[in-house]
Motif scaffolding. Structure first.
Motif, PDB file in Angstrom:
ATOM      1  N   LEU A  49      20.576  17.609  87.619  1.00 18.28           N
ATOM      2  CA  LEU A  49      19.865  16.458  88.412  1.00 18.28           C
ATOM      3  C   LEU A  49      20.490  16.219  89.647  1.00 18.28           C
ATOM      4  O   LEU A  49      21.625  15.810  89.846  1.00 18.28           O
TER       5      LEU A  49
ATOM      6  N   TRP B  67      23.237   5.979  84.625  1.00 23.60           N
ATOM      7  CA  TRP B  67      22.996   7.642  84.586  1.00 23.60           C
ATOM      8  C   TRP B  67      23.361   8.121  83.475  1.00 23.60           C
ATOM      9  O   TRP B  67      22.856   9.070  82.909  1.00 23.60           O
TER      10      TRP B  67
ATOM     11  N   LEU C 272      21.301  10.902  80.771  1.00 21.35           N
ATOM     12  CA  LEU C 272      21.747  11.883  80.540  1.00 21.35           C
ATOM     13  C   LEU C 272      21.970  12.296  78.828  1.00 21.35           C
ATOM     14  O   LEU C 272      21.505  13.033  78.621  1.00 21.35           O
ATOM     15  N   ASP C 273      22.385  11.103  78.406  1.00 23.36           N
ATOM     16  CA  ASP C 273      22.401  11.152  77.031  1.00 23.36           C
ATOM     17  C   ASP C 273      21.042  11.245  76.216  1.00 23.36           C
ATOM     18  O   ASP C 273      20.781  11.942  75.337  1.00 23.36           O
TER      19      ASP C 273
ATOM     20  N   LEU D  63      18.350  12.395  77.824  1.00 25.04           N
ATOM     21  CA  LEU D  63      17.600  13.702  78.151  1.00 25.04           C
ATOM     22  C   LEU D  63      18.065  14.771  77.033  1.00 25.04           C
ATOM     23  O   LEU D  63      17.384  15.663  76.421  1.00 25.04           O
ATOM     24  N   ARG D  64      19.506  14.567  76.770  1.00 27.59           N
ATOM     25  CA  ARG D  64      20.015  15.724  75.804  1.00 27.59           C
ATOM     26  C   ARG D  64      19.308  15.472  74.307  1.00 27.59           C
ATOM     27  O   ARG D  64      19.297  16.256  73.701  1.00 27.59           O
TER      28      ARG D  64
ATOM     29  N   VAL E 178      20.992  19.699  79.768  1.00 25.85           N
ATOM     30  CA  VAL E 178      21.591  19.112  81.254  1.00 25.85           C
ATOM     31  C   VAL E 178      22.710  19.923  81.449  1.00 25.85           C
ATOM     32  O   VAL E 178      24.008  19.683  80.846  1.00 25.85           O
TER      33      VAL E 178
ATOM     34  N   ILE F  66      25.172  16.935  86.887  1.00 26.80           N
ATOM     35  CA  ILE F  66      24.639  15.847  87.875  1.00 26.80           C
ATOM     36  C   ILE F  66      24.980  16.123  89.224  1.00 26.80           C
ATOM     37  O   ILE F  66      26.255  16.263  89.481  1.00 26.80           O
TER      38      ILE F  66
ATOM     39  N   SER G 140      31.637  11.612  83.267  1.00 30.13           N
ATOM     40  CA  SER G 140      31.603  11.997  82.194  1.00 30.13           C
ATOM     41  C   SER G 140      32.384  10.885  80.983  1.00 30.13           C
ATOM     42  O   SER G 140      32.284  11.061  79.816  1.00 30.13           O
TER      43      SER G 140
ATOM     44  N   CYS H 237      29.341   9.241  79.346  1.00 27.75           N
ATOM     45  CA  CYS H 237      28.581  10.147  78.577  1.00 27.75           C
ATOM     46  C   CYS H 237      29.190  10.466  77.073  1.00 27.75           C
ATOM     47  O   CYS H 237      30.345  10.405  76.950  1.00 27.75           O
TER      48      CYS H 237
ATOM     49  N   VAL I 135      29.768  16.203  81.313  1.00 27.57           N
ATOM     50  CA  VAL I 135      28.697  16.833  82.116  1.00 27.57           C
ATOM     51  C   VAL I 135      29.488  17.274  83.490  1.00 27.57           C
ATOM     52  O   VAL I 135      30.485  16.597  83.774  1.00 27.57           O
TER      53      VAL I 135
ATOM     54  N   GLU J 295      30.222  17.480  87.206  1.00 21.97           N
ATOM     55  CA  GLU J 295      30.029  16.615  88.355  1.00 21.97           C
ATOM     56  C   GLU J 295      29.880  17.596  89.593  1.00 21.97           C
ATOM     57  O   GLU J 295      30.940  18.184  89.991  1.00 21.97           O
TER      58      GLU J 295
END
Length: 634
Positions: free
Chosen positions: A389, A401, A405-406, A408-409, A415, A418, A430, A433, A437, A439
């Motif tokens: 992303l 954000w 992301l969570d 989407l997963r 993912v 980002i 992270s 999250c 993820v 960065e």
């Protein structure tokens, strides 16, 4: 899986654009390779009911070799060995998709508004315009994904440029703040909760702390049952609002004025509205839910043995096409050519139906989770949708954000990272999250990376991508550069210009034994690469000093074949330096001849980023950073 690597010269496939081949050679290769390709497609159709024996076949190459719409395809000497993600969602593959009648018909049915616009410019437009329109287009992304699946057996990772609706972000933030207030009240009455939320532990993510609070309330006295229900309500409401935010996340790049206004943080709702209403071929976009639905439907259509389901008799006779025949190449801009599209819910006649209605009628009304589940069946892969992303919305809280992301997963997406040009927007995201993820920091030039290291923006171990065109260009300076530009106005030879390409001195790599995987022995190391002869600090020194993970990208619509050959060779040789690889958004191993340097235009892949990126300072070294820090401590 059977893989026909039709880009690799070792396969014996001759390219029509190469003048050294005779007519008999081309005819022999056509018969040999096309028969294998056709035989495999027939085998797939005959084994359609036997899932264990069927190969993925999506007709991404209708003839014996990849062809662009202008028939100017060029096969590169080598393929990129490490492509971390498809830059721009495979928009560099657009000239090849436009030459494919099967995929043109898919575009016509799923995105009729885009089809009509492109049909008007496909014949006369220059190659850069045939590429730029396809950024973030789900059908083009499906074409690139299908090609990788068909010929490499690999599922690629796609790049999404994303904008968030400020109103929906605010709705999520309101509930998050209410939950924070509630938890603060709990901390006053419970030492366990106070200790948990106050703990500054690297192992404890914020999402894990919230779950732990729920466990504490559940295991507590019955008097805490009401508090547990309140917390559950907050969590459920946040999840619902994040789901709406995800579905209406805009996959779009935006134009220069919209990106500039976004940086200011003012008129955010107005700016989002302008991006949403911008035409999809000019930087506008599509909501994430519809993007995924269209992407899945395109892959499904591409694998159907009988192309597409027939329409009714009246439509077939009116349009003049035989619905049972194979797909014909069609690039008409006549709206009346658009066929009747039906689904299980409703049917739409051509008369009075808008392009938006036609597009919605062509896709199944699935949730994001259901669409990804269907994608798993089509691709026979457990994680078929990989995403990086590139966030375009600024001033969005990190925890929003992270929740996105969570979500989407949870829906089934993979993912991978980002990314942003403004690292403060994602630094340590992270921690918010459920699962960490990557960065990723984007930069316009290698000079930006150098300056970011010195001003403290880049930290130890960061993942960094910069435009590979800056390996050839470091700003015009001095009388010599301007005299060269003036001389090129008087006499200009494209081939002569391409022969003079040289890498900047900061691109030099000092190899240790075993670094280059025997490239020195096989090809003479860097001796066959041309560098500007100037003393300078190097990218390698900054990578080693900061322990960086490095990767590069280019703007596919403004990079010529010679620059591309040099970059691919350079990155393939130096994977110990560029361990993140080369993010190429086109067909791996192929490009088009229509992108060439001009008297006033460069085709090094930098495009307008050359005016934004900083200049590399030859006399600045990473060791000065440590010296300055030691002086400050003293």
């Amino acid at each position: 899986e059977k893989n026909y690597d039709l880009h690799n010269p070792s396969d014996g496939v001759k390219d029509l654009s190469r003048p050294s081949h005779t007519t008999s050679d081309i005819a022999d290769d056509f018969l040999e390779v096309y028969q294998k390709y056709k035989r495999d497609s027939q085998s797939n159709n005959s084994k359609e009911n036997d899932e264990s024996q069927r190969n993925f076949y999506a007709r991404t190459m209708p003839t014996y070799a990849m062809q662009s719409i202008n028939m100017d395809q060029i096969r590169l000497k080598s393929r990129i060995e490490n492509v971390p993600y498809a830059h721009g969602g495979f928009f560099g593959a657009a000239p090849f998709m436009l030459a494919n009648p099967h995929w043109i018909d898919i575009l016509r049915r799923l995105m009729p508004d885009v089809y009509v616009e492109i049909s008007r410019r496909a014949v006369r437009a220059p190659v850069p315009q045939l590429i730029h329109w396809a950024e973030n287009n789900p059908v083009v992304a499906a074409y690139g994904t299908a090609h990788e699946l068909e010929f490499s057996g690999q599922v690629p990772t796609l790049e999404w440029d994303v904008f968030l609706d400020p109103h929906l972000v605010q709705r999520v933030e309101i509930v998050l703040q209410a939950r924070d207030t509630f938890i603060k009240e709990l901390m006053k009455t419970s030492k366990r909760i106070d200790s948990l939320m106050s703990r500054e532990s690297g192992q404890s993510r914020y999402a894990d702390k919230i779950k732990a609070v729920g466990v504490i309330l559940e295991s507590g006295a019955t008097t805490r049952s009401n508090e547990r229900r309140i917390l559950e309500f907050y969590n459920a409401e946040i999840n619902k609002r994040v789901e709406v935010l995800l579905e209406q996340m805009l996959i779009a790049h935006g134009n220069i004025s919209q990106l500039t206004l976004e940086q200011t943080g003012i008129l955010k709702q107005f700016n989002f509205s302008r991006v949403k209403h911008t035409r999809r071929t000019l930087g506008g976009g599509i909501f994430a839910k519809q993007w995924i639905q269209t992407f899945v439907e395109a892959l499904k259509m591409s694998t159907k043995s009988d192309s597409f389901p027939p329409t009714d008799e009246s439509t077939s006779s009116a349009s003049g096409h035989d619905s049972s025949s194979s797909v014909e190449p069609c690039l008409s801009d006549d709206k009346e050519d658009l066929p009747l599209i039906e689904n299980s819910e409703h049917s739409l006649r051509r008369e009075g139906a808008s392009f938006h209605d036609l597009a919605l009628a062509a896709i199944a009304p699935l949730s994001i989770t259901d669409a990804i589940e269907e994608l798993k069946q089509v691709t026979e892969c457990e994680a078929p949708l990989g995403l990086v992303l590139d966030i375009k919305s600024r001033h969005v809280p990190k925890r929003v954000w992270a929740l996105l992301l969570d979500a989407l997963r949870k829906a089934g997406a993979r993912v991978e990272g980002i990314a942003t040009f403004f690292v403060e927007d994602i630094r340590d995201i992270s921690k918010f999250c459920s699962v960490g993820v990557n960065e990723i920091i984007f930069h316009h030039s290698a000079g930006d990376v150098q300056h970011a290291c010195h001003d403290g923006t880049i930290k130890q171990g960061d993942c960094v991508f910069f435009n590979g065109g800056s390996l050839f260009w470091n700003h015009m300076s001095g009388v010599k550069d301007f005299s060269n530009m003036f001389g090129s106005c008087l006499s200009f030879d494209v081939e002569q210009v391409k022969k003079q390409y040289k890498l900047q001195p900061y691109a030099r790599i000092h190899h240790q034994r075993g670094d280059c995987r025997n490239y020195e022995k096989e090809e003479g190391g860097e001796d066959d690469m041309q560098f500007i002869d100037t003393q300078s600090s190097t990218i390698q020194q900054y990578k080693d000093h900061f322990g960086l993970s490095l990767g590069i990208y280019v703007q596919e619509f403004c990079v010529d074949d010679e620059i591309l050959e040099i970059i691919i060779d350079y990155v393939n040789r130096n994977q110990h330096i560029f361990n993140l690889g080369f993010s190429w958004g086109g067909v791996n191993g192929m490009t088009v001849q229509g992108i060439q340097p001009g008297r006033f235009t460069n085709t090094d892949g930098l495009w307008n980023q050359r005016y934004i990126g900083k200049k590399w300072d030859y006399d600045r070294y990473p060791t000065t950073i440590a010296q300055i820090s030691d002086t400050q401590i003293t």
